[in-house]
Write a protein that holds these residues in place. Structure first.
Motif, PDB file in Angstrom:
ATOM      1  N   ARG A   6      94.575  10.652  -1.826  1.00  0.00           N
ATOM      2  CA  ARG A   6      94.676  12.015  -1.322  1.00  0.00           C
ATOM      3  C   ARG A   6      94.627  13.026  -2.472  1.00  0.00           C
ATOM      4  O   ARG A   6      93.956  14.066  -2.376  1.00  0.00           O
ATOM      5  CB  ARG A   6      95.972  12.159  -0.515  1.00  0.00           C
ATOM      6  CG  ARG A   6      96.237  13.563   0.004  1.00  0.00           C
ATOM      7  CD  ARG A   6      95.134  14.067   0.925  1.00  0.00           C
ATOM      8  NE  ARG A   6      94.999  13.277   2.130  1.00  0.00           N
ATOM      9  CZ  ARG A   6      95.722  13.478   3.239  1.00  0.00           C
ATOM     10  NH1 ARG A   6      96.636  14.432   3.255  1.00  0.00           N
ATOM     11  NH2 ARG A   6      95.514  12.732   4.294  1.00  0.00           N
ATOM     12  N   LYS A   7      95.336  12.743  -3.576  1.00  0.00           N
ATOM     13  CA  LYS A   7      95.332  13.668  -4.712  1.00  0.00           C
ATOM     14  C   LYS A   7      93.952  13.775  -5.355  1.00  0.00           C
ATOM     15  O   LYS A   7      93.602  14.809  -5.920  1.00  0.00           O
ATOM     16  CB  LYS A   7      96.362  13.217  -5.756  1.00  0.00           C
ATOM     17  CG  LYS A   7      97.792  13.488  -5.351  1.00  0.00           C
ATOM     18  CD  LYS A   7      98.767  13.223  -6.480  1.00  0.00           C
ATOM     19  CE  LYS A   7      98.833  11.767  -6.838  1.00  0.00           C
ATOM     20  NZ  LYS A   7      99.891  11.500  -7.863  1.00  0.00           N
ATOM     21  N   ALA A   8      93.159  12.701  -5.259  1.00  0.00           N
ATOM     22  CA  ALA A   8      91.810  12.722  -5.834  1.00  0.00           C
ATOM     23  C   ALA A   8      90.808  13.417  -4.917  1.00  0.00           C
ATOM     24  O   ALA A   8      89.644  13.569  -5.284  1.00  0.00           O
ATOM     25  CB  ALA A   8      91.349  11.296  -6.126  1.00  0.00           C
ATOM     26  N   GLY A   9      91.258  13.820  -3.724  1.00  0.00           N
ATOM     27  CA  GLY A   9      90.369  14.512  -2.807  1.00  0.00           C
ATOM     28  C   GLY A   9      89.402  13.612  -2.074  1.00  0.00           C
ATOM     29  O   GLY A   9      88.357  14.073  -1.602  1.00  0.00           O
ATOM     30  N   VAL A  10      89.716  12.322  -1.955  1.00  0.00           N
ATOM     31  CA  VAL A  10      88.834  11.382  -1.257  1.00  0.00           C
ATOM     32  C   VAL A  10      88.734  11.776   0.218  1.00  0.00           C
ATOM     33  O   VAL A  10      89.756  12.080   0.848  1.00  0.00           O
ATOM     34  CB  VAL A  10      89.363   9.939  -1.394  1.00  0.00           C
ATOM     35  CG1 VAL A  10      88.491   8.965  -0.607  1.00  0.00           C
ATOM     36  CG2 VAL A  10      89.435   9.531  -2.851  1.00  0.00           C
ATOM     37  N   PRO A  11      87.544  11.795   0.804  1.00  0.00           N
ATOM     38  CA  PRO A  11      87.388  12.145   2.226  1.00  0.00           C
ATOM     39  C   PRO A  11      88.240  11.255   3.122  1.00  0.00           C
ATOM     40  O   PRO A  11      88.429  10.062   2.849  1.00  0.00           O
ATOM     41  CB  PRO A  11      85.893  11.934   2.488  1.00  0.00           C
ATOM     42  CG  PRO A  11      85.251  12.103   1.149  1.00  0.00           C
ATOM     43  CD  PRO A  11      86.232  11.566   0.155  1.00  0.00           C
ATOM     44  N   ASP A  12      88.739  11.848   4.202  1.00  0.00           N
ATOM     45  CA  ASP A  12      89.634  11.126   5.101  1.00  0.00           C
ATOM     46  C   ASP A  12      88.993   9.883   5.696  1.00  0.00           C
ATOM     47  O   ASP A  12      89.670   8.873   5.912  1.00  0.00           O
ATOM     48  CB  ASP A  12      90.104  12.045   6.233  1.00  0.00           C
ATOM     49  CG  ASP A  12      91.154  13.042   5.768  1.00  0.00           C
ATOM     50  OD1 ASP A  12      91.702  12.843   4.670  1.00  0.00           O
ATOM     51  OD2 ASP A  12      91.421  14.009   6.500  1.00  0.00           O
ATOM     52  N   ASP A  13      87.673   9.937   5.988  1.00  0.00           N
ATOM     53  CA  ASP A  13      87.050   8.774   6.605  1.00  0.00           C
ATOM     54  C   ASP A  13      87.051   7.580   5.665  1.00  0.00           C
ATOM     55  O   ASP A  13      87.206   6.431   6.091  1.00  0.00           O
ATOM     56  CB  ASP A  13      85.630   9.099   7.055  1.00  0.00           C
ATOM     57  CG  ASP A  13      84.723   9.452   5.889  1.00  0.00           C
ATOM     58  OD1 ASP A  13      85.061  10.396   5.158  1.00  0.00           O
ATOM     59  OD2 ASP A  13      83.687   8.785   5.704  1.00  0.00           O
ATOM     60  N   LEU A  14      86.942   7.826   4.356  1.00  0.00           N
ATOM     61  CA  LEU A  14      86.999   6.723   3.391  1.00  0.00           C
ATOM     62  C   LEU A  14      88.425   6.203   3.235  1.00  0.00           C
ATOM     63  O   LEU A  14      88.641   4.995   3.092  1.00  0.00           O
ATOM     64  CB  LEU A  14      86.453   7.173   2.039  1.00  0.00           C
ATOM     65  CG  LEU A  14      84.933   7.151   1.869  1.00  0.00           C
ATOM     66  CD1 LEU A  14      84.549   7.517   0.444  1.00  0.00           C
ATOM     67  CD2 LEU A  14      84.365   5.792   2.231  1.00  0.00           C
ATOM     68  N   ILE A  15      89.388   7.117   3.236  1.00  0.00           N
ATOM     69  CA  ILE A  15      90.787   6.680   3.140  1.00  0.00           C
ATOM     70  C   ILE A  15      91.140   5.776   4.318  1.00  0.00           C
ATOM     71  O   ILE A  15      91.759   4.721   4.153  1.00  0.00           O
ATOM     72  CB  ILE A  15      91.732   7.898   3.092  1.00  0.00           C
ATOM     73  CG1 ILE A  15      91.508   8.713   1.813  1.00  0.00           C
ATOM     74  CG2 ILE A  15      93.188   7.445   3.169  1.00  0.00           C
ATOM     75  CD1 ILE A  15      92.385   9.950   1.709  1.00  0.00           C
ATOM     76  N   LYS A  16      90.719   6.178   5.520  1.00  0.00           N
ATOM     77  CA  LYS A  16      91.001   5.364   6.702  1.00  0.00           C
ATOM     78  C   LYS A  16      90.287   4.021   6.637  1.00  0.00           C
ATOM     79  O   LYS A  16      90.823   2.995   7.074  1.00  0.00           O
ATOM     80  CB  LYS A  16      90.590   6.122   7.964  1.00  0.00           C
ATOM     81  CG  LYS A  16      91.452   7.348   8.249  1.00  0.00           C
ATOM     82  CD  LYS A  16      90.986   8.075   9.498  1.00  0.00           C
ATOM     83  CE  LYS A  16      91.859   9.286   9.786  1.00  0.00           C
ATOM     84  NZ  LYS A  16      91.410  10.030  10.986  1.00  0.00           N
ATOM     85  N   LEU A  17      89.077   4.032   6.091  1.00  0.00           N
ATOM     86  CA  LEU A  17      88.341   2.774   5.954  1.00  0.00           C
ATOM     87  C   LEU A  17      89.056   1.833   5.003  1.00  0.00           C
ATOM     88  O   LEU A  17      89.301   0.663   5.337  1.00  0.00           O
ATOM     89  CB  LEU A  17      86.928   3.049   5.440  1.00  0.00           C
ATOM     90  CG  LEU A  17      86.124   1.820   4.991  1.00  0.00           C
ATOM     91  CD1 LEU A  17      85.837   0.915   6.184  1.00  0.00           C
ATOM     92  CD2 LEU A  17      84.838   2.230   4.304  1.00  0.00           C
ATOM     93  N   TRP A  18      89.408   2.307   3.822  1.00  0.00           N
ATOM     94  CA  TRP A  18      90.014   1.449   2.800  1.00  0.00           C
ATOM     95  C   TRP A  18      91.411   0.968   3.193  1.00  0.00           C
ATOM     96  O   TRP A  18      91.800  -0.141   2.847  1.00  0.00           O
ATOM     97  CB  TRP A  18      90.076   2.195   1.470  1.00  0.00           C
ATOM     98  CG  TRP A  18      88.720   2.390   0.842  1.00  0.00           C
ATOM     99  CD1 TRP A  18      87.606   1.633   1.033  1.00  0.00           C
ATOM    100  CD2 TRP A  18      88.334   3.409  -0.083  1.00  0.00           C
ATOM    101  NE1 TRP A  18      86.548   2.108   0.297  1.00  0.00           N
ATOM    102  CE2 TRP A  18      86.962   3.204  -0.406  1.00  0.00           C
ATOM    103  CE3 TRP A  18      88.985   4.490  -0.671  1.00  0.00           C
ATOM    104  CZ2 TRP A  18      86.261   4.012  -1.296  1.00  0.00           C
ATOM    105  CZ3 TRP A  18      88.285   5.313  -1.552  1.00  0.00           C
ATOM    106  CH2 TRP A  18      86.939   5.076  -1.863  1.00  0.00           C
TER     107      TRP A  18
END
Length: 399
Positions: free
Chosen positions: A331-343
């Motif tokens: 989240r702090k790195a600004g990763v898109p939410d769809d990738l966070i949910k995937l990983w």
């Protein structure tokens, strides 16, 4: 002639009284009909069972295989005077055979623990018809006096409601329908902001990697650097990685040393691994085949046993704190939410589904993965296994 609808049998351990001994053999007993019209008790060996619930499950499966109590005849109609204990036993047995939305063994185990620890000692001897709002209010007062957390009380009460609702007639309608009055019951509210969610810092992870060695250090680095659930991490095989260990295919989980499907369908996923951790993993799995984390005898690790790893490193709490740490790093790195949910294997919404094609863009995923990084230093682990802390280290490809 052998069919005895609703029969469950009982389990026991020879020369064993009191607490269940996981190191002692278990046996099951049930009745069968013989040609002369009489009944005969049959005893079968169930082998070593770590819990009494597991022994009951094995006996239930044996009864099904022997056609003593077919599944389609199992859900018998409760008779008047059925106690809550009897209904709870029938309900727990039915969970292992239901076809719609089958439950994970860990869920069934947790519900059985609620029954054994809190519910049956207080409500077991009551009739199912007597368990209403008044009885539940008294029960909630007992749980509150025991200083249980609000979320725990809600979970235990939910099991009580499931048992009452499980008593149905031949049409599938509830015999004892209830309109639960939570205000009258005084069921506590669960305030998410006040729930205990242990966290861990970058400095704590680096310190742990300095204390831990070999397999344990790699396990901690993996869950902290990828956000895997501990059951998913213990189920990893060498063939689940791509040749450079840049991508991990999460396909299964482990519970009580037994492989099973992951927690949810979304948990079956691709997880991109940062370069520094990928190099550590490549060197660690060199020459290995099969599961990544096992005992010296080659057995799967148990998620409860590996908690000792954290305690030896001076860490109190479970492995889920590493999952929260990984989420914070992304989240702090600004990763898109769809990738966070995937990983992390979280549920997807409609917007995520529309952006699903981005997940197949490996360059897109790798870019964000490296931008986020690990969020902690590998220290000696990097030097030993050739991570980013060891300049010039070469990643060994899997055969």
């Amino acid at each position: 002639m052998l069919n005895r609808p609703g029969q469950q049998g009982n389990v026991y351990q020879a020369h064993q009284q009191g607490k269940w001994d996981p190191r002692s053999s278990a046996y099951g007993r049930f009745w069968v009909d013989v040609p002369n019209g009489e009944r005969k008790r049959r005893t079968v060996s169930l082998g070593l069972c770590t819990t009494q619930w597991l022994a009951r499950l094995r006996l239930r499966e044996y009864i099904e295989r022997a056609d003593v109590c077919p599944k389609h005849r199992f859900h018998q109609i409760p008779v008047p005077g059925t106690t809550f204990r009897q209904q709870a036993e029938w309900w727990m047995e039915s969970l292992s055979t239901r076809r719609r939305r089958p439950l994970k063994p860990a869920t069934i185990y947790g519900w059985q623990h609620c029954l054994d620890r809190w519910i049956l000692p207080n409500l077991g001897n009551r009739l199912v018809s007597e368990v209403g709002n008044g009885a539940l209010r008294q029960f909630v007062e007992i749980l509150t006096a025991a200083r249980l957390a609000p979320k725990t009380i809600v979970n235990v009460v939910t099991v009580v409601k499931f048992v009452v609702a499980s008593a149905v007639d031949e049409e599938g309608d509830q015999i004892h329908p209830r309109v639960w009055n939570y205000e009258f019951i005084q069921l506590p509210l669960v305030v998410k902001e006040k729930q205990n969610r242990p966290t861990i810092t970058e400095a704590e992870i680096s310190a742990m990697l300095t204390t831990l060695k070999g397999r344990d250090a790699v396990l901690v680095a993996l869950v902290a650097g990828t956000g895997l659930r501990i059951g998913e991490a213990l189920a990893i095989r060498t063939e689940d990685f791509d040749p450079d260990c840049h991508v991990l295919h999460v396909k299964r989980s482990v519970w009580h040393r037994c492989e099973q499907a992951p927690k949810t369908p979304n948990a079956i996923r691709l997880v991109d691994v940062p370069e520094s951790l990928a190099q550590v993993l490549c060197r660690y799995i060199k020459g290995r085949k099969g599961h990544l984390f096992t005992t010296r005898a080659g057995r799967l690790l148990d998620s409860r046993n590996v908690l000792d790893v954290l305690q030896r490193a001076g860490r109190q709490g479970g492995y889920h704190a590493f999952r929260r740490f990984r989420f914070a790093v992304l989240r702090k790195a600004g990763v898109p939410d769809d990738l966070i949910k995937l990983w992390l294997g979280h549920s997807q919404n409609l917007i995520d589904l529309y952006a699903a094609q981005l997940r197949y863009d490996e360059t897109y995923r790798r870019g964000w993965c490296e931008r986020a990084g690990l969020g902690f230093g590998l220290g000696e682990l990097g030097y030993k296994f050739g991570g980013a802390d060891s300049p010039g280290a070469r990643c060994v490809r899997l055969s």
